[in-house]
Design a protein around this motif. Structure first.
Motif, PDB file in Angstrom:
ATOM      1  N   GLY A  19      32.929   5.744 -13.365  1.00  0.00           N
ATOM      2  CA  GLY A  19      34.182   5.738 -12.634  1.00  0.00           C
ATOM      3  C   GLY A  19      34.411   7.069 -11.936  1.00  0.00           C
ATOM      4  O   GLY A  19      33.683   8.051 -12.161  1.00  0.00           O
ATOM      5  N   ALA A  20      35.442   7.135 -11.103  1.00  0.00           N
ATOM      6  CA  ALA A  20      35.693   8.340 -10.310  1.00  0.00           C
ATOM      7  C   ALA A  20      35.945   9.557 -11.202  1.00  0.00           C
ATOM      8  O   ALA A  20      35.442  10.657 -10.937  1.00  0.00           O
ATOM      9  CB  ALA A  20      36.877   8.108  -9.377  1.00  0.00           C
ATOM     10  N   GLU A  21      36.709   9.386 -12.283  1.00  0.00           N
ATOM     11  CA  GLU A  21      37.037  10.518 -13.153  1.00  0.00           C
ATOM     12  C   GLU A  21      35.794  11.023 -13.876  1.00  0.00           C
ATOM     13  O   GLU A  21      35.542  12.230 -13.933  1.00  0.00           O
ATOM     14  CB  GLU A  21      38.104  10.091 -14.153  1.00  0.00           C
ATOM     15  CG  GLU A  21      38.571  11.236 -15.059  1.00  0.00           C
ATOM     16  CD  GLU A  21      39.693  10.795 -15.989  1.00  0.00           C
ATOM     17  OE1 GLU A  21      39.966  11.535 -16.955  1.00  0.00           O
ATOM     18  OE2 GLU A  21      40.282   9.724 -15.753  1.00  0.00           O
ATOM     19  N   ASP A  22      34.978  10.103 -14.421  1.00  0.00           N
ATOM     20  CA  ASP A  22      33.768  10.516 -15.130  1.00  0.00           C
ATOM     21  C   ASP A  22      32.758  11.131 -14.173  1.00  0.00           C
ATOM     22  O   ASP A  22      32.069  12.105 -14.514  1.00  0.00           O
ATOM     23  CB  ASP A  22      33.135   9.312 -15.835  1.00  0.00           C
ATOM     24  CG  ASP A  22      33.966   8.857 -17.028  1.00  0.00           C
ATOM     25  OD1 ASP A  22      34.777   9.682 -17.520  1.00  0.00           O
ATOM     26  OD2 ASP A  22      33.810   7.708 -17.474  1.00  0.00           O
ATOM     27  N   ALA A  23      32.642  10.577 -12.962  1.00  0.00           N
ATOM     28  CA  ALA A  23      31.701  11.132 -11.987  1.00  0.00           C
ATOM     29  C   ALA A  23      32.100  12.549 -11.597  1.00  0.00           C
ATOM     30  O   ALA A  23      31.248  13.443 -11.480  1.00  0.00           O
ATOM     31  CB  ALA A  23      31.645  10.235 -10.748  1.00  0.00           C
ATOM     32  N   ALA A  24      33.408  12.775 -11.414  1.00  0.00           N
ATOM     33  CA  ALA A  24      33.865  14.123 -11.068  1.00  0.00           C
ATOM     34  C   ALA A  24      33.581  15.092 -12.205  1.00  0.00           C
ATOM     35  O   ALA A  24      33.218  16.262 -11.972  1.00  0.00           O
ATOM     36  CB  ALA A  24      35.361  14.089 -10.756  1.00  0.00           C
ATOM     37  N   ALA A  25      33.690  14.631 -13.443  1.00  0.00           N
ATOM     38  CA  ALA A  25      33.401  15.497 -14.585  1.00  0.00           C
ATOM     39  C   ALA A  25      31.924  15.871 -14.618  1.00  0.00           C
ATOM     40  O   ALA A  25      31.565  17.019 -14.928  1.00  0.00           O
ATOM     41  CB  ALA A  25      33.808  14.789 -15.890  1.00  0.00           C
ATOM     42  N   VAL A  26      31.061  14.924 -14.324  1.00  0.00           N
ATOM     43  CA  VAL A  26      29.627  15.216 -14.276  1.00  0.00           C
ATOM     44  C   VAL A  26      29.334  16.242 -13.189  1.00  0.00           C
ATOM     45  O   VAL A  26      28.544  17.176 -13.374  1.00  0.00           O
ATOM     46  CB  VAL A  26      28.822  13.916 -14.032  1.00  0.00           C
ATOM     47  CG1 VAL A  26      27.354  14.244 -13.766  1.00  0.00           C
ATOM     48  CG2 VAL A  26      28.932  12.985 -15.236  1.00  0.00           C
ATOM     49  N   GLU A  27      29.960  16.093 -12.024  1.00  0.00           N
ATOM     50  CA  GLU A  27      29.714  17.030 -10.924  1.00  0.00           C
ATOM     51  C   GLU A  27      30.172  18.440 -11.276  1.00  0.00           C
ATOM     52  O   GLU A  27      29.513  19.427 -10.941  1.00  0.00           O
ATOM     53  CB  GLU A  27      30.420  16.524  -9.665  1.00  0.00           C
ATOM     54  CG  GLU A  27      29.826  15.228  -9.122  1.00  0.00           C
ATOM     55  CD  GLU A  27      30.645  14.647  -7.989  1.00  0.00           C
ATOM     56  OE1 GLU A  27      31.644  15.294  -7.594  1.00  0.00           O
ATOM     57  OE2 GLU A  27      30.306  13.542  -7.504  1.00  0.00           O
ATOM     58  N   ARG A  28      31.302  18.542 -11.973  1.00  0.00           N
ATOM     59  CA  ARG A  28      31.769  19.873 -12.367  1.00  0.00           C
ATOM     60  C   ARG A  28      30.808  20.509 -13.362  1.00  0.00           C
ATOM     61  O   ARG A  28      30.501  21.710 -13.275  1.00  0.00           O
ATOM     62  CB  ARG A  28      33.179  19.765 -12.969  1.00  0.00           C
ATOM     63  CG  ARG A  28      34.272  19.477 -11.942  1.00  0.00           C
ATOM     64  CD  ARG A  28      35.657  19.719 -12.555  1.00  0.00           C
ATOM     65  NE  ARG A  28      35.915  18.825 -13.681  1.00  0.00           N
ATOM     66  CZ  ARG A  28      36.469  17.614 -13.559  1.00  0.00           C
ATOM     67  NH1 ARG A  28      36.803  17.153 -12.351  1.00  0.00           N
ATOM     68  NH2 ARG A  28      36.672  16.856 -14.628  1.00  0.00           N
TER      69      ARG A  28
END
Length: 412
Positions: A19-28
């Protein structure tokens, strides 16, 4: 979020399953961890490779269909009748992969990335350490230097693997002018001069997608961003693909096809050599041409143009059963690339592209007057009928018609 380079969440991120939230966490997390960046880059490299390679195959003849084609060819020879290749097109029934390419891609990517220990992966990826950026790199990428001039070419005969275990391979440049060959056959009604035929150029006149072992070279980059793959942790430099098929004119030999594909942004210098296994190879022959200096003239540098593909063919005669024919050793821009082991599996089903490439090599040698007494019109007719299909691309269908038109023409 604490992520591990070998964790399944990174694979899910690359496949777009988060999901968008988990993907953003991976990118960070990846932006602060070079190990995660490298893992994401390698996973994307395999995904890109599989996306390109796992398209549904073209129609294939089943074993009983091949036997029917050969039987029809033999009957035609006995009765003196001429059978058009097109007559076989309607008799072929398509055989398609029952699963979608996307499903196969996801499964294969997962298997390749998380394969059990001891299980070899058919795709090798090299990620060299970061190199300092050259000030003129951007200018060189947009204005690549002209391709180097290779030594004069001469026909290349078979050599003994024990005497010449290493063959430095040139990268062919240019494509044959099939219009000239077509004019001689279709308008002048005679075969073109034998000395005008360049097998390596005719072979490179058709796009080919080999279905064997492949190796990918990826360069390092200083900056990383999840939305910019070209300047990411591992930017694509070149891909080497291989496939082996039984030699049509010499059943005891194997045809090795080698395909090099460059990247979409910059040219690269490629050096490639075939290292024969003297214990398993008796003789081998580069089809087409070879450098005039001979088999031991040293490595030949050749530039692989932007987004270009070039294909080579080698005839290899085994000295004993076993299938170990040696390795391909290569480099790009003086950076070592993953070597490719050449193990021929006699029960492996060749791709349609490999079959077509074998037909091209057979026909080009026949036009050039090579293998006289071995390659004849019967072999060409049988091979062409086996390739014939109602779904053939237009350029390949036209090539089959060209072969059919030339089978009974006189030589100059």
């Amino acid at each position: 979020m604490k992520l591990q380079p070998d964790g399944p969440r990174l694979t899910s991120y690359v496949l777009g399953e988060l999901g968008a939230e988990d993907a953003a966490a991976v990118e960070r997390a990846a932006a602060e961890d070079p190990a995660l960046q490298a893992e994401i880059g390698e996973t994307r490299a395999i995904q890109d490779f599989l996306t390109d390679r796992l398209a549904p195959p073209a129609d294939k003849l089943l074993p009983h269909q091949r036997e029917n084609v050969r039987r029809s060819a033999r009957d035609a020879d006995r009765t003196g009748k001429t059978i058009s290749f097109a007559a076989f097109s309607n008799a072929l029934k398509p055989w398609l992969i029952p699963a979608s390419a996307a499903a196969v891609l996801a499964l294969a990517t997962s298997i390749l990335i998380r394969r059990p220990a001891g299980k070899p992966c058919p795709v090798a990826v090299a990620t060299p350490p970061p190199a300092p950026a050259a000030p003129a790199a951007a200018v060189a990428a947009n204005n690549p230097p002209p391709a180097p001039v290779l030594p004069p070419a001469v026909p290349h005969g078979p050599v003994a693997a024990a005497d010449f275990p290493i063959l430095d391979l040139p990268v062919p440049t240019g494509k044959a002018d099939l219009e000239t060959i077509s004019k001689a056959i279709r308008i002048d009604r005679q075969l073109p001069p034998a000395n005008s035929i360049r097998l390596e150029q005719i072979l490179n006149g058709f796009p080919l997608r080999l279905n064997g072992v492949a190796a990918i070279v990826r360069s390092a980059a200083n900056n990383w961003h999840p939305d910019n793959r070209d300047s990411g942790m591992s930017a694509h430099v070149a891909t080497l693909s291989t496939e082996m098929i039984a030699c049509p004119w010499k059943p005891s030999a194997t045809l090795l096809f080698i395909s090099l594909h460059g990247n979409a942004s910059s040219a690269c210098d490629v050096r490639i050599a075939y290292h024969a296994n003297p214990g398993g190879v008796a003789r081998y022959r580069l089809l087409g041409s070879a450098p005039a200096e001979g088999q031991t003239a040293g490595i030949l540098p050749a530039q692989l143009a932007v987004d270009s593909t070039t294909t080579l063919a080698i005839e290899i005669e085994s000295s004993k059963p076993g299938g170990d024919l040696g390795t391909l050793e290569w480099s790009t821009d003086d950076q070592a690339a993953p070597s490719v082991s050449l193990v021929h599996k006699s029960d492996a089903e060749p791709s349609d592209d490999a079959r077509f490439a074998a037909l091209v090599c057979t026909y080009a040698q026949w036009l050039a007057g090579e293998q006289a007494g071995i390659i004849n019109t019967d072999i060409l007719a049988a091979l062409a009928r086996e390739i014939a299909s109602s779904t053939l691309p237009a350029d390949r269908a036209d090539f089959l018609e060209l072969i059919e038109s030339s089978l009974h023409l006189p030589r100059r």
